[in-house]
Design a protein around this motif. Structure first.
Motif, mmCIF file in Angstrom:
data_model
loop_
_atom_site.group_PDB
_atom_site.id
_atom_site.type_symbol
_atom_site.label_atom_id
_atom_site.label_comp_id
_atom_site.label_asym_id
_atom_site.label_seq_id
_atom_site.Cartn_x
_atom_site.Cartn_y
_atom_site.Cartn_z
ATOM 1 N N CYS A 31 0.870 -1.171 0.000
ATOM 2 C CA CYS A 31 0.000 0.000 0.000
ATOM 3 C C CYS A 31 0.905 1.218 0.000
ATOM 4 C CB CYS A 31 -0.910 0.003 1.218
ATOM 5 S SG CYS A 31 -1.904 1.511 1.349
ATOM 6 N N VAL A 32 0.804 2.026 -1.042
ATOM 7 C CA VAL A 32 1.684 3.179 -1.185
ATOM 8 C C VAL A 32 1.599 4.100 0.029
ATOM 9 C CG1 VAL A 32 0.049 4.599 -2.514
ATOM 10 C CG2 VAL A 32 2.503 4.882 -2.860
ATOM 11 N N GLU A 33 0.441 4.253 0.625
ATOM 12 C CA GLU A 33 0.289 5.127 1.788
ATOM 13 C C GLU A 33 1.008 4.576 3.017
ATOM 14 O OE1 GLU A 33 -3.943 5.452 2.023
ATOM 15 O OE2 GLU A 33 -4.026 7.062 0.539
ATOM 16 N N ASP A 34 0.932 3.260 3.227
ATOM 17 C CA ASP A 34 1.616 2.651 4.374
ATOM 18 C C ASP A 34 3.132 2.784 4.232
ATOM 19 O OD1 ASP A 34 -0.882 1.985 5.316
ATOM 20 O OD2 ASP A 34 -0.665 -0.168 4.967
ATOM 21 N N PHE A 35 3.645 2.579 3.024
ATOM 22 C CA PHE A 35 5.078 2.737 2.793
ATOM 23 C C PHE A 35 5.483 4.202 2.972
ATOM 24 C CE2 PHE A 35 4.469 -1.392 0.899
ATOM 25 C CZ PHE A 35 5.665 -2.052 1.125
ATOM 26 N N ALA A 36 4.705 5.114 2.418
ATOM 27 C CA ALA A 36 5.019 6.543 2.497
ATOM 28 C C ALA A 36 5.032 7.036 3.945
ATOM 29 C CB ALA A 36 4.025 7.352 1.665
ATOM 30 N N ALA A 37 4.175 6.485 4.798
ATOM 31 C CA ALA A 37 4.138 6.889 6.198
ATOM 32 C C ALA A 37 5.465 6.620 6.904
ATOM 33 C CB ALA A 37 2.998 6.169 6.925
ATOM 34 N N LEU A 38 6.243 5.683 6.368
ATOM 35 C CA LEU A 38 7.564 5.373 6.933
ATOM 36 C C LEU A 38 8.691 5.996 6.110
ATOM 37 C CD1 LEU A 38 6.962 1.617 7.795
ATOM 38 C CD2 LEU A 38 7.190 3.515 9.403
ATOM 39 N N GLY A 39 8.320 6.814 5.113
ATOM 40 C CA GLY A 39 9.327 7.431 4.258
ATOM 41 C C GLY A 39 9.924 6.480 3.248
ATOM 42 N N LEU A 40 9.186 5.412 2.921
ATOM 43 C CA LEU A 40 9.675 4.382 2.006
ATOM 44 C C LEU A 40 9.012 4.489 0.641
ATOM 45 C CD1 LEU A 40 9.446 1.327 4.448
ATOM 46 C CD2 LEU A 40 11.422 2.813 4.025
ATOM 47 N N THR A 41 9.702 4.018 -0.364
ATOM 48 C CA THR A 41 9.128 3.917 -1.702
ATOM 49 C C THR A 41 8.063 2.832 -1.680
ATOM 50 O OG1 THR A 41 11.204 4.577 -2.720
ATOM 51 C CG2 THR A 41 9.653 3.355 -4.112
ATOM 52 N N GLY A 42 6.891 3.143 -2.167
ATOM 53 C CA GLY A 42 5.806 2.167 -2.165
ATOM 54 C C GLY A 42 5.094 2.058 -3.488
ATOM 55 N N ASP A 135 10.526 -0.692 -8.089
ATOM 56 C CA ASP A 135 10.043 0.682 -8.199
ATOM 57 C C ASP A 135 10.302 1.327 -9.547
ATOM 58 O OD1 ASP A 135 12.843 1.050 -7.773
ATOM 59 O OD2 ASP A 135 12.486 3.008 -6.868
ATOM 60 N N ARG A 136 11.102 0.706 -10.414
ATOM 61 C CA ARG A 136 11.385 1.290 -11.732
ATOM 62 C C ARG A 136 11.642 0.185 -12.734
ATOM 63 N NH1 ARG A 136 15.512 5.246 -10.428
ATOM 64 N NH2 ARG A 136 14.312 5.252 -8.541
#
Length: 176
Positions: A31-42, A135-136
């Motif tokens: 989940c992009v939001e869960d990863f982003a909450a930790l400053g991670l690429t999601g 991620d790419r």
């Protein structure tokens, strides 16, 4: 999802949180939001699978260099593997340290592998299948590797090696 920080800076074990009922369960695996909450690429632009027919097969250790260094979320979807990551970021407090963990269809865990890490695994069962979320898109010219048994890395492979690609055998030791 449950994120467990690993001993290597920026790497995580990611476990699903199943919501069960009489049918079985449902769980998010990314989940992009869960990863982003930790400053991670999601956000993952590519997914790939690796099927490994024979127990003991080793793949890796692989990485890509900048500007195409890849962040990966790695999960075993059939059988079991011993997954290994190595921190290759020169400024990192965990530079050249390795970490290994069992990923399996049964434990449903994944490893979050930041850009700047090498990655490899050994099949612990016949028919092990590995899913990579990346991620790419892959850029062949940026692909590199280091020898799976480089003595400086001290990677402990749990099984005798039964199969490894000529390309992986030919990689050099890491140059310090």
């Amino acid at each position: 999802m449950v994120f467990e920080a690993l001993p290597l800076a920026g790497a995580f074990r990611v476990s699903p949180e199943p919501h069960a009922d009489e049918r079985g369960f449902f769980a998010r695996t990314a989940c992009v939001e869960d990863f982003a909450a930790l400053g991670l690429t999601g956000a993952f632009a590519q997914s790939s699978i690796s099927f490994n027919a024979r127990r003991g097969t080793v793949r890796g250790l692989h990485f890509s260099v900048e500007p195409h260094a890849e962040t990966k979320l790695v999960r075993c979807t059939a059988g079991a593997i011993h997954d290994v990551i190595v921190d290759l970021r020169p400024g990192s407090a965990t530079y050249l340290q390795a970490f290994g963990a069992e990923l399996s269809a049964a434990n449903r865990q994944a490893l979050y592998v930041p850009a700047g890490f090498a990655h490899g695994f050994q099949a612990l069962s016949d028919g092990a299948e590995v899913l990579y979320m990346i991620d790419r898109p892959y850029v062949a010219g940026s692909a590199r590797g280091l020898r799976w048994n480089d003595p400086a890395l001290r990677v402990a492979w749990p099984e005798p090696v039964t199969l490894i690609a000529e390309r992986d055998l030919a990689y050099p030791d890491w140059e310090r």
